[in-house]
Design a protein around this motif. Structure first.
Motif, short mmCIF file in Angstrom:
data_model
loop_
_atom_site.label_atom_id
_atom_site.label_comp_id
_atom_site.label_asym_id
_atom_site.label_seq_id
_atom_site.Cartn_x
_atom_site.Cartn_y
_atom_site.Cartn_z
N THR A 20 32.26 72.28 56.50
CA THR A 20 32.48 70.85 56.23
C THR A 20 33.80 70.58 55.54
OG1 THR A 20 31.24 71.11 54.18
CG2 THR A 20 30.03 70.31 56.09
N TYR A 23 35.34 67.20 54.09
CA TYR A 23 34.43 66.15 54.56
C TYR A 23 33.06 66.20 53.89
CZ TYR A 23 38.25 65.84 57.77
OH TYR A 23 39.52 65.72 58.28
N HIS A 68 29.80 60.21 60.02
CA HIS A 68 30.47 61.47 60.36
C HIS A 68 30.75 61.55 61.86
CE1 HIS A 68 29.74 63.21 56.38
NE2 HIS A 68 28.54 62.65 56.45
N GLN A 70 32.73 64.23 64.92
CA GLN A 70 33.38 65.50 65.23
C GLN A 70 33.65 65.56 66.73
OE1 GLN A 70 32.04 69.00 63.14
NE2 GLN A 70 31.94 70.20 65.03
N ILE A 171 25.96 64.96 58.22
CA ILE A 171 26.91 66.02 58.56
C ILE A 171 26.16 67.28 59.00
CG2 ILE A 171 27.16 67.07 56.27
CD1 ILE A 171 30.22 66.95 56.75
N LYS A 194 37.48 66.70 62.84
CA LYS A 194 36.43 66.08 62.05
C LYS A 194 36.95 64.83 61.35
CE LYS A 194 34.06 70.46 61.29
NZ LYS A 194 32.90 71.04 60.64
N PHE A 196 35.57 60.70 59.49
CA PHE A 196 34.56 59.83 58.88
C PHE A 196 34.93 58.37 59.11
CE2 PHE A 196 37.97 60.92 56.04
CZ PHE A 196 38.37 59.71 55.52
#
Lengths: 449, 202
Positions: A20, A23, A68, A70, A171, A194, A196
């Protein structure tokens, strides 16, 4: 046993899929996730994400995307002879995720999109027979990735086989989704990206990461550049980006890609100090929306209703008087319906309706979460993900952003000239076009034919 | 966008800094306010006398800037017919990454006016405020400043404090450029503000 470089990279990518990094702070800084509405069954479209909550800000309806995001890009790691097995295995993994998580921000949204290299290398004959064709552009609906006038010379035009978009308020759900897909063993990951989305997060995350100019981001802003981009009226209705909805695409004899769409993915870095130290609030409004637009100081959410939509003539007129174009209004010349449209299912889309579905997200990747450059500091940016009916439709939008309007007008900008506003502080590092098959064909499309 | 000043600042800097070397030492913010040196006070006194108005002498600027009018790093010493003035100090080091950098501080005064002066927009020649995008106020002793983040001409790409005193408008600004970030510049400006000494004309 000595690992090859490819094996070592694959191992590192597998680790990064679940990592992560910075993030992890998103959950801590965001507090609780926004309340979500319930959603129904899986839609046939992969790109449709239901269960998004709508709030009102400054009298404007704003859609709240998942916290989140990705994107994982990859090359196919199996031979053509093994494609059917790979297809079955990937579909089984995706079905497992469907069974585990509801397809909303509470659970997990998964979109698998395929690049031209996949179709041309792995299923060339089937592709020739079923590739959707953009009748408006008189070109294939999925075009090779191209650069745009304001792109830096070094922008990478990528050739990934596949891109997988994962979206969730959790996440952990994203990490699990990425691991399940990677566990199938049919891809060699080329990048992990990644980020947000959430009001107030850009400033908090940028401050936590020590981004230059972080303190200048307005409190509560949804984006690093200080404005809201998910006004509900600025986002296309549920099915408008489907290949078949606006009639741009011919779907071929079997309509194989019906309920599919097009996805563009790019990474754009943002110079926050340049934006906030060189453009005062009115100039930021002028260049983000429309020259001379008056809104109260500090406004972040500006109405983008069909009644506010600009056309090529008004954008050109603004340019003549102010030497500036507004980012939103310039793009509206191609991103909004220029006339009422009745879709084949009878749905009426009114003039001024937005077409693209945006799925972009803030990032501190520089440029990617993986592979990472240890010498590269975190950087404010956006992983720009957008769904349009075809590549050409996206290209029209992106060209309009550079002052090349759909009626043929070319506003005489130098690349990244200040009057182009956003373009002055944006640097696109990577781009690629993808085709998003319908959910029923999301795993190795055309391989079964 | 390339970080540049207007031509006058750039040209003056090129002239005054040719052969200038040495690294800038990072000063610790929050340290006690320094006092205006004798050399600086004398030079500012001459300015106050010339324009018949009070001026502010900086007791601290980031090393190697001196704050002395007429020193080698004082790349702009400009007094207009309306008695407004611009005093500028600059240090530059060419080189990539940590090897390069720049420090640039401007002090301005506008005797007899309290409104924010107007500049010309370089893109369309329209009048615009020379200091804009106020982001709150801060008190330094008896001075209440407004923080401006979008500024023009020699203060372009600077962060500026502006304040009023006895019917005049004053500004102190510093360039946001490596090795300094916006946050660091604000820290430096705070220290510079705390070090200002008012010099009355004689």
């Amino acid at each position: 046993m000595k690992l090859t470089r490819r094996q070592a990279l694959a191992g590192a990518a597998a680790g990064a899929l679940g990592a992560t990094g910075v993030y992890e702070l998103v959950d801590r800084l965001a507090g609780s996730s926004p309340k979500r509405v319930a959603a129904g069954a899986l839609p046939p479209e992969q790109h449709v994400l239901d269960g998004l909550r709508v709030i009102t800000d400054n009298g404007v309806e704003v859609t709240l995307p998942p916290l989140h995001h990705q994107v994982v890009t990859a090359h196919v790691a199996v031979d053509r002879a093994d494609l059917r097995d790979a297809q079955r295995a990937l579909e089984a993994a995706l079905a497992k995720l469907d069974a585990t998580y509801v397809p909303t921000p509470i659970g997990l949204g998964v979109t698998v999109a395929w690049g031209l290299p996949y179709f041309e290398r792995f299923v060339p004959a089937q592709w020739r027979g079923h590739a959707p064709f953009d009748r408006r552009a008189r070109k294939p609906a999925l075009l090779p990735t191209r650069a745009f006038p304001s792109d830096p010379a070094g922008t990478s035009l990528e050739r990934n086989d596949v891109a997988i978009l994962l979206r969730s308020d959790s996440i952990a759900h994203i990490a699990d989704g990425a691991k399940v897909i990677d566990g199938v063993g049919v891809f060699r990951v080329t990048s992990i990206r990644k980020g947000f989305v959430g009001g107030g997060l850009p400033k908090k995350m940028a401050q936590a990461a020590g981004i230059p100019g972080a303190d200048l981001i307005p409190d509560g802003a949804e984006l690093f550049l200080g404005f809201t981009s998910t006004q509900s009226q600025g986002l296309g209705p549920r099915k408008i980006v489907n290949l078949e909805t606006l009639g741009y695409a011919e779907l071929g004899p079997a309509s194989y890609f019906r309920e599919g769409t097009h996805m563009h993915v790019s990474h754009v870095s943002e110079d926050l100090e340049a934006w906030y130290l060189n453009f005062d609030f009115q100039q930021r409004i002028d260049t983000a929306f429309r020259p001379h637009l008056r809104v109260p100081a500090g406004t972040q959410t500006v109405r983008q209703s069909p009644a506010d939509v600009a056309n090529a003539a008004s954008v050109a007129r603004d340019f003549r008087t102010a030497r500036t174009i507004g980012h939103s209004t310039a793009i509206q010349t191609s991103s909004r319906l220029q006339a009422d449209h009745v879709a084949e299912d009878g749905t009426v889309y009114r003039k001024g309706t937005a077409i693209p579905h945006r799925a972009d997200f803030n990032t501190l990747d520089n440029p990617f979460f993986w592979p990472d450059d240890p010498a590269a500091a975190p950087q404010a940016g956006v992983h720009f993900v957008v769904f349009n009916p075809t590549s050409d439709d996206f290209h029209r939008n992106r060209l309009a952003m550079d002052g090349v309007l759909p009626d043929g007008t070319r506003l005489p900008f130098q690349p990244r000239q200040r009057g182009q506003g956003f373009n002055d502080v944006l640097r696109t590092t990577h781009r690629q076009n993808f085709l998003v098959p319908p959910r029923r064909h999301r795993a190795f499309p055309l391989a079964e034919l | 966008m390339i970080r540049v000043w207007t031509g006058i600042a750039l040209a003056a800097a090129a002239v005054s800094l040719s052969g200038c070397g040495g690294k800038a030492a990072a000063a610790k913010p929050g340290t006690p306010a320094a006092h205006c040196s004798a050399a600086a006070r004398a030079s500012w006194q001459r300015l106050a006398n010339r324009i018949h108005a009070p001026v502010y002498c900086p007791g601290w600027l980031p090393d190697p800037l001196t704050g002395v009018i007429g020193s080698r790093d004082n790349n702009i010493h400009s007094v207009s017919s309306d008695r407004s003035y611009l005093e500028s100090w600059i240090w530059q080091e060419t080189g990539a990454g940590a090897a390069g950098g720049e420090l640039h501080v401007n002090l301005r005064g506008y005797p007899g006016r309290t409104t924010v002066p107007r500049c010309r927009d370089a893109d369309n020649n329209q009048p615009i405020p020379c200091f804009a995008d106020p982001r709150g106020t801060k008190r330094f002793g008896s001075i209440v400043t407004t923080l401006y983040t979008v500024n023009q001409d020699a203060d372009q790409w600077h962060v500026a404090y502006g304040w009023r005193y006895h019917g005049s408008f004053f500004t102190l600004s510093e360039h946001v450029a490596p090795p300094l970030t916006y946050a660091k510049v604000v820290q430096y400006l705070d220290r510079e503000m705390r070090s200002l000494e008012l010099i009355a004309p004689r």
